[in-house]
Design a protein around this motif. Structure first.
Motif, PDB file in Angstrom:
ATOM      1  N   VAL A 119     -21.953  57.041 -29.605  1.00  0.00           N
ATOM      2  CA  VAL A 119     -20.739  57.175 -30.742  1.00  0.00           C
ATOM      3  C   VAL A 119     -20.859  59.057 -31.037  1.00  0.00           C
ATOM      4  O   VAL A 119     -21.778  59.499 -30.879  1.00  0.00           O
ATOM      5  CB  VAL A 119     -21.078  56.536 -31.868  1.00  0.00           C
ATOM      6  CG1 VAL A 119     -20.667  55.019 -31.304  1.00  0.00           C
ATOM      7  CG2 VAL A 119     -22.263  56.667 -32.503  1.00  0.00           C
ATOM      8  N   GLN A 120     -19.495  59.262 -31.471  1.00  0.00           N
ATOM      9  CA  GLN A 120     -19.377  60.654 -31.841  1.00  0.00           C
ATOM     10  C   GLN A 120     -19.079  60.580 -33.487  1.00  0.00           C
ATOM     11  O   GLN A 120     -18.206  59.721 -33.694  1.00  0.00           O
ATOM     12  CB  GLN A 120     -18.361  61.248 -31.148  1.00  0.00           C
ATOM     13  CG  GLN A 120     -18.459  63.027 -31.398  1.00  0.00           C
ATOM     14  CD  GLN A 120     -17.278  63.625 -30.652  1.00  0.00           C
ATOM     15  OE1 GLN A 120     -16.213  63.024 -30.119  1.00  0.00           O
ATOM     16  NE2 GLN A 120     -17.841  64.701 -30.522  1.00  0.00           N
ATOM     17  N   VAL A 121     -19.797  61.471 -34.291  1.00  0.00           N
ATOM     18  CA  VAL A 121     -19.656  61.357 -35.538  1.00  0.00           C
ATOM     19  C   VAL A 121     -18.339  62.195 -35.824  1.00  0.00           C
ATOM     20  O   VAL A 121     -18.064  63.065 -35.728  1.00  0.00           O
ATOM     21  CB  VAL A 121     -20.803  62.057 -36.063  1.00  0.00           C
ATOM     22  CG1 VAL A 121     -20.462  62.114 -37.788  1.00  0.00           C
ATOM     23  CG2 VAL A 121     -22.140  61.419 -36.176  1.00  0.00           C
ATOM     24  N   LEU A 122     -17.452  61.414 -36.695  1.00  0.00           N
ATOM     25  CA  LEU A 122     -16.014  62.062 -37.014  1.00  0.00           C
ATOM     26  C   LEU A 122     -16.401  62.505 -38.535  1.00  0.00           C
ATOM     27  O   LEU A 122     -15.601  63.346 -38.579  1.00  0.00           O
ATOM     28  CB  LEU A 122     -15.220  60.630 -37.081  1.00  0.00           C
ATOM     29  CG  LEU A 122     -14.829  59.977 -35.669  1.00  0.00           C
ATOM     30  CD1 LEU A 122     -13.864  58.983 -35.957  1.00  0.00           C
ATOM     31  CD2 LEU A 122     -14.492  61.196 -34.838  1.00  0.00           C
ATOM     32  N   GLY A 123     -17.194  61.990 -39.000  1.00  0.00           N
ATOM     33  CA  GLY A 123     -17.241  62.836 -40.422  1.00  0.00           C
ATOM     34  C   GLY A 123     -18.426  62.087 -41.115  1.00  0.00           C
ATOM     35  O   GLY A 123     -18.995  60.877 -40.788  1.00  0.00           O
ATOM     36  N   ARG A 124     -18.716  62.732 -42.453  1.00  0.00           N
ATOM     37  CA  ARG A 124     -20.111  61.872 -43.144  1.00  0.00           C
ATOM     38  C   ARG A 124     -19.578  61.860 -44.464  1.00  0.00           C
ATOM     39  O   ARG A 124     -19.134  62.828 -45.163  1.00  0.00           O
ATOM     40  CB  ARG A 124     -21.117  62.620 -42.887  1.00  0.00           C
ATOM     41  CG  ARG A 124     -22.486  62.186 -43.831  1.00  0.00           C
ATOM     42  CD  ARG A 124     -23.745  62.903 -43.458  1.00  0.00           C
ATOM     43  NE  ARG A 124     -23.501  64.544 -43.690  1.00  0.00           N
ATOM     44  CZ  ARG A 124     -23.774  64.884 -45.042  1.00  0.00           C
ATOM     45  NH1 ARG A 124     -24.061  64.127 -45.858  1.00  0.00           N
ATOM     46  NH2 ARG A 124     -23.717  66.121 -45.173  1.00  0.00           N
ATOM     47  N   LYS A 125     -19.711  60.517 -45.089  1.00  0.00           N
ATOM     48  CA  LYS A 125     -19.419  60.411 -46.338  1.00  0.00           C
ATOM     49  C   LYS A 125     -20.625  60.344 -47.306  1.00  0.00           C
ATOM     50  O   LYS A 125     -21.801  60.060 -46.921  1.00  0.00           O
ATOM     51  CB  LYS A 125     -18.970  59.049 -46.663  1.00  0.00           C
ATOM     52  CG  LYS A 125     -17.656  58.654 -46.060  1.00  0.00           C
ATOM     53  CD  LYS A 125     -17.000  57.440 -46.430  1.00  0.00           C
ATOM     54  CE  LYS A 125     -15.542  56.880 -45.908  1.00  0.00           C
ATOM     55  NZ  LYS A 125     -15.220  55.790 -46.121  1.00  0.00           N
ATOM     56  N   LYS A 126     -20.627  61.008 -48.326  1.00  0.00           N
ATOM     57  CA  LYS A 126     -21.820  61.140 -49.438  1.00  0.00           C
ATOM     58  C   LYS A 126     -21.598  59.917 -50.013  1.00  0.00           C
ATOM     59  O   LYS A 126     -20.687  59.302 -50.651  1.00  0.00           O
ATOM     60  CB  LYS A 126     -21.334  62.254 -50.363  1.00  0.00           C
ATOM     61  CG  LYS A 126     -21.377  63.670 -49.720  1.00  0.00           C
ATOM     62  CD  LYS A 126     -21.274  64.807 -50.708  1.00  0.00           C
ATOM     63  CE  LYS A 126     -21.371  66.199 -50.019  1.00  0.00           C
ATOM     64  NZ  LYS A 126     -21.264  67.432 -50.971  1.00  0.00           N
ATOM     65  N   SER A 127     -23.053  59.400 -50.453  1.00  0.00           N
ATOM     66  CA  SER A 127     -22.861  58.212 -51.114  1.00  0.00           C
ATOM     67  C   SER A 127     -22.834  58.441 -52.669  1.00  0.00           C
ATOM     68  O   SER A 127     -22.992  59.498 -53.041  1.00  0.00           O
ATOM     69  CB  SER A 127     -24.310  57.601 -50.557  1.00  0.00           C
ATOM     70  OG  SER A 127     -25.484  58.599 -51.250  1.00  0.00           O
ATOM     71  N   LYS A 165     -27.906  62.503 -44.142  1.00  0.00           N
ATOM     72  CA  LYS A 165     -27.986  63.990 -43.887  1.00  0.00           C
ATOM     73  C   LYS A 165     -28.370  64.659 -42.722  1.00  0.00           C
ATOM     74  O   LYS A 165     -28.498  65.800 -42.644  1.00  0.00           O
ATOM     75  CB  LYS A 165     -28.659  64.236 -45.109  1.00  0.00           C
ATOM     76  CG  LYS A 165     -29.975  64.334 -45.122  1.00  0.00           C
ATOM     77  CD  LYS A 165     -30.673  64.685 -46.577  1.00  0.00           C
ATOM     78  CE  LYS A 165     -32.080  64.469 -46.580  1.00  0.00           C
ATOM     79  NZ  LYS A 165     -32.931  65.096 -47.976  1.00  0.00           N
ATOM     80  N   ALA A 166     -28.941  63.926 -42.016  1.00  0.00           N
ATOM     81  CA  ALA A 166     -29.534  64.465 -40.823  1.00  0.00           C
ATOM     82  C   ALA A 166     -28.350  64.680 -39.517  1.00  0.00           C
ATOM     83  O   ALA A 166     -28.802  64.930 -38.655  1.00  0.00           O
ATOM     84  CB  ALA A 166     -30.728  63.561 -40.029  1.00  0.00           C
ATOM     85  N   VAL A 167     -27.183  64.146 -39.834  1.00  0.00           N
ATOM     86  CA  VAL A 167     -25.951  64.218 -38.934  1.00  0.00           C
ATOM     87  C   VAL A 167     -24.894  64.994 -39.517  1.00  0.00           C
ATOM     88  O   VAL A 167     -24.830  65.146 -40.758  1.00  0.00           O
ATOM     89  CB  VAL A 167     -25.639  62.633 -38.632  1.00  0.00           C
ATOM     90  CG1 VAL A 167     -26.787  61.997 -37.914  1.00  0.00           C
ATOM     91  CG2 VAL A 167     -25.011  61.786 -39.646  1.00  0.00           C
ATOM     92  N   LYS A 168     -24.271  65.571 -38.602  1.00  0.00           N
ATOM     93  CA  LYS A 168     -23.049  66.075 -38.985  1.00  0.00           C
ATOM     94  C   LYS A 168     -21.756  65.862 -38.180  1.00  0.00           C
ATOM     95  O   LYS A 168     -21.999  65.145 -37.066  1.00  0.00           O
ATOM     96  CB  LYS A 168     -23.253  67.783 -39.057  1.00  0.00           C
ATOM     97  CG  LYS A 168     -23.647  68.405 -37.791  1.00  0.00           C
ATOM     98  CD  LYS A 168     -23.854  69.899 -37.906  1.00  0.00           C
ATOM     99  CE  LYS A 168     -24.077  70.289 -36.666  1.00  0.00           C
ATOM    100  NZ  LYS A 168     -25.340  69.849 -35.900  1.00  0.00           N
TER     101      LYS A 168
END
Length: 380
Positions: A372-380, A353-356
Motif C-alpha cells: 500500500v502507499q501512504v496517502l497521508g498521516r493523521k495526528k492522533s 510517526k515512522a511513516v510519511k
C-alpha cells in the motif's frame, strides 16, 4: 740271697696285673651295682667316683665321651648300676672300673632320671605350649617312626587306611627298645626331616614296662623331637603311660591308634561335608538370585511409575507453555484484526510517526500480504 730269683719293677708288675685284668672276659664287660661316693665332676667332663656297698668299695671313672649321654645327674649317695671294664691304673697301682654306661638302680632311680631330665628340658623351654605347632588338618603324607614289626605300626596303618585311603603313609623303621633305641629314633627323625616329604610325624610304639619305654625318656630322643621341622605326634604305650616325648612333641596321643585318627583326616566325611557345603552354596545363591530378581522387578516398577509421573508433569508444563505462546503469537493478533506493517527495507513499523506521505508499506495478515502507499498521516 738266691741269685736265681727274678726281680720285677713296680711298673712291670702293674703292667702284668693290668694285662691279667683286661684278659678276663668277665671283667671286660661287667654290670656292678653300688652306691656312689666321693663324686667329682671334673671341668674336663670326666666323672670320678667310687662305688661301694656294705662290705667294699671300688674306684670308678667315666670319661666325658660317655658322661655326655647321661640322662640324669649323678651325685653321692645315689644307688646306681654301672657297666664297664675293670683295669689297673698303672700310675697309682689301683684297679678301677672304667664306666661306659650308668643308670639309677631300680624303678625309683628311673623316676629320678625322668624327673631330672624333665626339669632340665622344661627350664630350656622345650615343654612350652607357645613353641608347639598345630597338626595339619589335611595332611597328604604321614611318616610313622616305629618298629616295622610291632603291633603299633599295624594298628596305625589299619586305622589310617580306614579313615582315608588317599593319604600317603611312609614307615621310617627305628628301634623302640634297648640301649641304642634313643639314638636310632633320633636318626629316623632326622632322616624324615631331611627328606621333607611328610606333613606330620607319628612317633610311637605299643605298651610295655618303664624299662621298655625308656628310649622315649632319653635326652637324645627328646631333643630330636624338639628340633623336628615337621610337627610330631607322640603316641607311646597306653593312655596311662607318660614319657618325656609327650611333653616335647607338638601333640600327645593316648595310643598309636588315636594318633592315626589325629593325623589322618576322614576322607568320606570330608567329601560329604564338601558336597553339603556346595549344595548350601547353590541354595543360598539361588535364594539370593530370586531375591535380587524380585528387588530388581520392584525397582523397575517404581522407576516406571516415576517416569510416567515425570512425563505427565512435563506434558502439563508443555501444554501450559503452548497456551502462553498462542496468546503472545502474532497470529493470534491477526485473528483479532491486527496487521503487521513493514517499510520498503523490511523494517517493522511500530508507530505512525515512522511513516510519511508517499511511503510504500507492506501489510501482513494471517492469510497474506498487500503493498500500500501512504496517502497521508493523521495526528492522533
Amino acid at each position: 740271697m738266691d741269685s736265681r730269683r727274678q726281680v720285677f719293677t713296680v711298673g712291670q708288675v702293674n703292667r702284668y696285673a693290668k694285662r691279667l685284668l683286661e684278659a678276663d672276659a668277665l671283667l671286660a664287660g661287667i654290670f656292678i651295682e653300688g652306691e656312689i661316693s666321693n663324686y667329682n665332676a671334673h671341668s674336663s667332663g670326666h666323672l670320678y667316683f667310687s662305688l661301694k656297698d656294705g662290705a667294699a668299695a671300688l674306684s670308678a671313672v667315666m670319661f666325658n665321651s660317655h658322661a655326655g649321654a647321661l640322662a640324669f645327674a649323678p651325685k653321692s649317695g645315689m644307688k646306681v648300676v654301672a657297666f664297664g671294664r675293670l683295669s689297673l691304673y698303672e700310675k697309682t697301682g689301683q684297679y678301677q672300673l672304667y664306666v661306659e654306661y650308668l643308670e639309677p638302680a631300680g624303678v625309683g632311680g628311673m623316676h629320678l632320671a625322668f624327673a631330672q631330665l624333665c626339669e632340665k628340658l622344661q627350664a630350656e623351654g622345650l615343654f612350652d605350649e607357645a613353641r608347639k605347632r598345630p597338626i595339619p588338618a589335611y595332611a597328604k603324607c604321614v611318616a610313622i617312626i616305629t618298629s616295622p614289626t610291632g603291633a603299633a605300626v599295624r594298628d596305625i596303618i589299619k586305622v589310617a587306611r580306614g579313615r582315608n585311603p588317599v593319604v600317603r603313609l611312609v614307615v621310617a623303621p627305628a628301634l623302640v627298645q634297648g640301649a641304642q633305641a634313643g639314638l636310632d629314633i633320633a636318626r629316623a627323625i632326622g632322616e624324615v626331616n631331611a627328606w621333607g616329604g611328610a606333613d606330620v610325624i607319628i612317633l610311637g610304639r605299643g605298651g610295655g614296662s618303664t624299662e621298655d619305654l625308656w628310649a622315649f625318656n632319653e635326652e637324645v630322643t627328646a631333643r630330636a623331637v624338639a628340633a623336628s621341622q615337621i610337627p610330631v605326634i607322640s603316641a607311646v604305650g597306653h593312655e596311662t603311660d607318660v614319657v618325656i616325648t609327650d611333653f616335647v612333641a607338638d601333640m600327645r596321643a593316648p595310643t598309636p591308634t588315636a594318633a592315626a585318627q589325629m593325623a589322618v583326616y576322614p576322607h568320606r566325611e570330608t567329601v560329604a561335608l564338601l558336597r553339603n557345603t556346595i549344595n548350601d552354596l547353590h541354595f543360598v545363591m539361588g535364594e539370593g538370585i530370586q531375591s535380587r530378581h524380585a528387588q530388581a522387578k520392584q525397582l523397575l516398577q517404581a522407576l516406571s511409575r516415576l517416569t510416567q509421573a515425570h512425563l505427565a508433569h512435563e506434558q502439563q508444563n508443555l501444554a501450559h507453555r503452548e497456551n502462553l505462546l498462542e496468546k503472545i503469537s502474532p497470529y493470534a493478533a491477526f485473528a483479532r484484526g491486527f496487521t503487521f506493517a513493514r517499510n520498503e527495507n523490511g523494517e517493522a513499523i511500530t508507530h505512525a510517526k515512522a511513516v510519511k506521505k508517499g511511503d510504500t508499506l507492506t501489510l501482513q495478515w494471517a492469510d497474506g500480504t498487500a503493498r500500500v502507499q501512504v496517502l497521508g498521516r493523521k495526528k492522533s
